[in-house]
Write a protein that holds these residues in place. Structure first.
Motif, mmCIF file in Angstrom:
data_model
loop_
_atom_site.group_PDB
_atom_site.id
_atom_site.type_symbol
_atom_site.label_atom_id
_atom_site.label_comp_id
_atom_site.label_asym_id
_atom_site.label_seq_id
_atom_site.Cartn_x
_atom_site.Cartn_y
_atom_site.Cartn_z
ATOM 1 N N PHE A 48 12.507 -36.107 -40.473
ATOM 2 C CA PHE A 48 11.287 -35.357 -40.170
ATOM 3 C C PHE A 48 11.682 -33.963 -39.676
ATOM 4 C CE2 PHE A 48 8.017 -38.923 -39.048
ATOM 5 C CZ PHE A 48 8.144 -39.418 -40.335
ATOM 6 N N VAL A 49 11.000 -32.937 -40.187
ATOM 7 C CA VAL A 49 11.126 -31.581 -39.669
ATOM 8 C C VAL A 49 9.757 -31.173 -39.133
ATOM 9 C CG1 VAL A 49 11.638 -29.170 -40.159
ATOM 10 C CG2 VAL A 49 12.975 -30.969 -41.250
ATOM 11 N N ILE A 50 9.688 -30.883 -37.812
ATOM 12 C CA ILE A 50 8.419 -30.568 -37.166
ATOM 13 C C ILE A 50 8.528 -29.161 -36.588
ATOM 14 C CG2 ILE A 50 6.704 -31.328 -35.491
ATOM 15 C CD1 ILE A 50 8.122 -34.064 -35.467
ATOM 16 N N ASP A 51 7.832 -28.230 -37.197
ATOM 17 C CA ASP A 51 7.878 -26.834 -36.745
ATOM 18 C C ASP A 51 6.622 -26.134 -37.241
ATOM 19 O OD1 ASP A 51 8.577 -23.943 -36.472
ATOM 20 O OD2 ASP A 51 10.554 -24.735 -35.995
ATOM 21 N N ASP A 52 5.990 -25.342 -36.376
ATOM 22 C CA ASP A 52 4.752 -24.673 -36.771
ATOM 23 C C ASP A 52 5.003 -23.429 -37.610
ATOM 24 O OD1 ASP A 52 5.752 -23.670 -34.137
ATOM 25 O OD2 ASP A 52 4.178 -22.185 -34.452
ATOM 26 N N ASP A 53 6.263 -22.980 -37.719
ATOM 27 C CA ASP A 53 6.604 -21.798 -38.502
ATOM 28 C C ASP A 53 6.970 -22.218 -39.921
ATOM 29 O OD1 ASP A 53 8.202 -19.629 -39.694
ATOM 30 O OD2 ASP A 53 8.084 -18.695 -37.716
ATOM 31 N N ASP A 54 6.159 -21.780 -40.905
ATOM 32 C CA ASP A 54 6.396 -22.190 -42.295
ATOM 33 C C ASP A 54 7.778 -21.783 -42.786
ATOM 34 O OD1 ASP A 54 3.877 -23.239 -42.401
ATOM 35 O OD2 ASP A 54 2.963 -21.505 -43.383
ATOM 36 N N LEU A 55 8.208 -20.574 -42.442
ATOM 37 C CA LEU A 55 9.492 -20.061 -42.917
ATOM 38 C C LEU A 55 10.646 -20.903 -42.377
ATOM 39 C CD1 LEU A 55 10.887 -17.763 -44.501
ATOM 40 C CD2 LEU A 55 10.956 -16.471 -42.354
ATOM 41 N N VAL A 56 10.606 -21.204 -41.091
ATOM 42 C CA VAL A 56 11.668 -22.021 -40.483
ATOM 43 C C VAL A 56 11.614 -23.445 -41.018
ATOM 44 C CG1 VAL A 56 12.535 -22.964 -38.309
ATOM 45 C CG2 VAL A 56 11.714 -20.606 -38.403
ATOM 46 N N LEU A 77 22.114 -31.801 -47.318
ATOM 47 C CA LEU A 77 22.942 -32.804 -46.669
ATOM 48 C C LEU A 77 22.586 -34.217 -47.104
ATOM 49 C CD1 LEU A 77 23.070 -31.336 -43.032
ATOM 50 C CD2 LEU A 77 24.859 -31.280 -44.773
ATOM 51 N N GLY A 78 21.652 -34.350 -48.039
ATOM 52 C CA GLY A 78 21.351 -35.656 -48.632
ATOM 53 C C GLY A 78 20.179 -36.382 -48.022
ATOM 54 N N TYR A 79 19.379 -35.754 -47.218
ATOM 55 C CA TYR A 79 18.244 -36.429 -46.590
ATOM 56 C C TYR A 79 16.989 -36.293 -47.442
ATOM 57 C CZ TYR A 79 20.754 -37.052 -42.176
ATOM 58 O OH TYR A 79 21.648 -37.439 -41.212
ATOM 59 N N ARG A 80 16.123 -37.292 -47.328
ATOM 60 C CA ARG A 80 14.755 -37.180 -47.835
ATOM 61 C C ARG A 80 13.923 -36.603 -46.690
ATOM 62 N NH1 ARG A 80 12.272 -41.573 -48.076
ATOM 63 N NH2 ARG A 80 13.814 -42.922 -47.055
ATOM 64 N N VAL A 81 13.272 -35.479 -46.941
ATOM 65 C CA VAL A 81 12.650 -34.738 -45.846
ATOM 66 C C VAL A 81 11.136 -34.782 -45.947
ATOM 67 C CG1 VAL A 81 12.485 -32.506 -44.675
ATOM 68 C CG2 VAL A 81 14.646 -33.197 -45.728
ATOM 69 N N GLN A 82 10.503 -35.059 -44.818
ATOM 70 C CA GLN A 82 9.057 -34.893 -44.681
ATOM 71 C C GLN A 82 8.829 -33.826 -43.604
ATOM 72 O OE1 GLN A 82 7.040 -38.593 -43.957
ATOM 73 N NE2 GLN A 82 7.808 -39.559 -45.827
ATOM 74 N N SER A 83 8.010 -32.820 -43.933
ATOM 75 C CA SER A 83 7.806 -31.680 -43.040
ATOM 76 C C SER A 83 6.400 -31.702 -42.465
ATOM 77 C CB SER A 83 8.031 -30.363 -43.793
ATOM 78 O OG SER A 83 9.351 -30.300 -44.292
ATOM 79 N N TYR A 84 6.295 -31.323 -41.192
ATOM 80 C CA TYR A 84 5.012 -31.316 -40.494
ATOM 81 C C TYR A 84 4.892 -30.048 -39.668
ATOM 82 C CZ TYR A 84 5.331 -36.227 -41.748
ATOM 83 O OH TYR A 84 5.480 -37.388 -42.457
ATOM 84 N N SER A 85 3.693 -29.469 -39.675
ATOM 85 C CA SER A 85 3.446 -28.278 -38.867
ATOM 86 C C SER A 85 2.957 -28.637 -37.474
ATOM 87 C CB SER A 85 2.418 -27.371 -39.544
ATOM 88 O OG SER A 85 1.175 -28.059 -39.698
#
Length: 609
Positions: A394-402, A413-421
């Protein structure tokens, strides 16, 4: 008598007991001297006199003092406190004493009013120096606030640019010219990151990392960078003992901060020689101290300007900010060092950085995270290992660019990523059938911030923690700010990652958590206390904020907002995991973090010819 006592007590309280001369006036006696303390007697060639003795006539006073007091009383406006004209005694040429009058009037019964005039005198040189120190302290505090805010926002920008560039560099099929461009972007980000760390170090928002390093390497690196902006009229000449092919010269200090100092001095030297010239870099050490100097043959510095050199916001250049040399001075003070300046109008200027060659805390420590070279970037992009199994992150960050850039690094690095603002969305997406092995959550976010997300994670049923999830709290603040917070959550595999970070730094931070988790599980508290956050200082539940930067003002700290289905995992074990939430529009930026005070710094030592 009671009125006299009350009047004197009131005057002493308002003048902070700094009475010099106390005069009393009544219609019966006229003006009389009631008190003259030892300081006044010494300064103005009088005898000490206390209120316990009979009052004296004004003929007791020296003529110039009596004349001054007579004129000052005529100018008095009857207010309780009044700044009076300065006293300039002819017997002390050049001396100026600032004067303040404290006035009190009392009337008892039908008697005529009694008036007291309490004059205090202070040497203006002492007052000016105190005012100057206070002004410089306020300036440094303002710079500290500016530096901290700029560095934090700048780190976010660098993080977004660097992460996306490194993610692209790891792609196959790129042309060599494209790879070169991406490498240059990453190197620029690395230099920008070093600059922000130096800025935070100057503002004392972040301790400088003191290590032992080869000074020859630093000078070669800085001279190469400086030379890129030089025309044919300017040239850098390095002393043979510290030239690129010289033997190593070992010193200790903050590599990136001292690099920035040297680069700034070279830039100043070039601007001091508009018609061109040679900039000399000299090495003149002693047994205990390093002494690195930059010498030019430019216009020099006038004595008037020399008196203000090093003060924040003072500049002799039309487009100057006045922060360059002030920052150099601040960084050297962090090294227990000084900045020494020699200058002669028309002949040039020499600025020397002097600091201890050995620092006990840095001895034997190798320099880490240097300004990244092309070979290093390419090697890290091509050799980053990938796990045998594609774990969920999980990547949790309110900045779209980051958020997008970090997601790209994790995919490399081989991860399956789900992103959340938003952190709330990430909690809603949790499912026993698809638990993340890694979570990167930003500290500063509107709504639920990173620290609150970790508190909520700690309250989840233990079933959700068997996935050995590693949580990295991401922030532009240094990790030391979060040490107390991390220690409170020892049952969670929790770490801190400072922005901006590289692909290699991220890879090293992502560790094999299985061994750590097995040890942690044996140290879990009794079953009755599972799901409760540790007690913070003072006996309350939650996180300690003694060292932690404050969350945004919009952060909602609630006892628990865990969805009901997560509180009863046995009912949702077979539930279909929720898909990744689509990126939301970026919310307003977070409120600024807590700004510690800036300690005053010594001014550079000025050497005039």
């Amino acid at each position: 008598m009671t009125g006299t006592l009350h009047a004197m007590q009131s005057l002493m309280a308002r003048s902070h007991a700094r009475a010099d001369l106390l005069l009393h006036f009544s219609e019966a006696t006229g003006f009389r001297l009631v008190s003259c303390n030892l300081v006044a007697a010494t300064l103005f060639q009088m005898r000490e006199h206390t209120s316990a003795l009979p009052a004296l006539g004004l003929n007791y006073l020296p003529v110039e003092m009596a004349s001054y007091l007579s004129e000052a009383i005529r100018q008095a406006d009857g207010s309780g406190q009044q700044v009076m004209p300065a006293f300039r005694p002819q017997s002390q040429p050049g001396k100026i004493y600032r004067s303040t009058l404290y006035f009190e009037e009392r009337k008892e019964g039908d008697e005529p009013p009694q008036k007291w005039f309490w004059f205090t005198f202070t040497d203006s040189a002492v007052v000016d120096e105190s005012d100057r120190a206070a002004l410089e302290s306020r300036k440094l505090e303002s710079i500290g606030e500016l530096a901290s805010g700029v560095a934090h926002d700048f780190n976010n920008l660098i993080m977004g640019i660097q992460a996306n560039a490194e993610a692209m560099l790891s792609s196959s099929g790129l042309r060599q010219t494209d790879r070169s461009c991406l490498v240059n972007i990453i190197r620029a980000c690395s230099s920008g990151s070093s600059l922000t760390r130096s800025l935070l170090g100057y503002a004392k928002r972040q301790p400088l990392t003191m290590t032992e390093f080869n000074l020859v390497e630093l000078i070669s690196d800085v001279a190469r960078i400086a030379g890129l902006s030089f025309g044919s009229q300017h040239r850098v000449a390095v002393a043979p003992i510290i030239a690129a092919d010289a033997s190593p010269v070992r010193v200790t200090g903050c590599y990136s901060s001292l690099s920035h100092c040297l680069l700034n001095l070279i830039k100043n030297a070039r601007e001091a020689m508009p018609d061109g010239g040679i900039i000399h870099i000299l090495w003149e050490p002693t047994a205990t101290h390093a002494r690195l100097s930059v010498k030019d043959t430019g216009v020099g510095i006038t004595p008037e300007d020399m008196a203000n050199i090093g003060q924040p916001f003072f500049s002799t250049k039309k487009q100057g900010t006045g922060l360059g040399l002030a920052m150099v001075q601040g960084i050297l003070s962090q090294h227990d060092g000084t900045v020494e300046i020699e200058s002669k109008v028309g002949s040039g200027t020499t600025v020397s950085l002097v600091w201890p060659r050995k620092m006990p805390a840095a001895v034997g420590v190798k320099r880490s995270d240097p300004r990244r070279s092309t070979d290093m970037i390419m090697a890290q992009a091509n050799t980053a290992p990938k796990p045998a199994e594609a774990h969920l992150a999980f990547v949790i960050d309110d900045d779209d660019l980051v958020r997008g850039g970090v997601a790209g690094l994790l995919e490399h690095l081989g991860y399956r990523v789900q992103s959340y603002s938003q952190a709330e969305e990430a909690l809603e997406a949790l499912s026993l059938k698809a638990l993340p092995r890694l979570i990167l959550v930003d500290f500063h976010m509107p709504g639920m911030d990173g620290s609150e997300f970790i508190r909520q994670w700690n309250q989840l049923p233990e079933t959700y923690k068997e996935a050995e999830t590693q949580i990295l709290l991401v922030s532009g603040h240094p990790p030391s700010k979060f040490q107390d917070f991390v220690n409170q959550y020892s049952t969670i595999n929790l770490g801190v990652l400072q922005k901006p970070f590289s692909l290699e730094t991220l890879r090293k931070k992502i560790v094999n958590t299985k061994a750590n988790r097995s040890i942690t599980m044996r140290l879990l508290p009794p079953s009755g206390s599972l799901g409760k956050p540790p007690a913070a200082p003072g006996g309350t539940l939650g996180t300690s904020t003694s060292q932690l930067p404050p969350p945004p003002s919009t952060s909602r700290v609630r006892e628990s907002i865990i969805p009901a289905r997560l509180q009863h995992p046995e009912q949702s074990a077979n539930a279909t995991p929720m898909p990744a939430a689509p990126p939301a529009a970026p919310p307003p930026g977070p409120a600024p973090g807590m700004i510690p005070k800036v300690v005053g710094q010594t001014r550079p030592r000025i050497i005039m010819p």
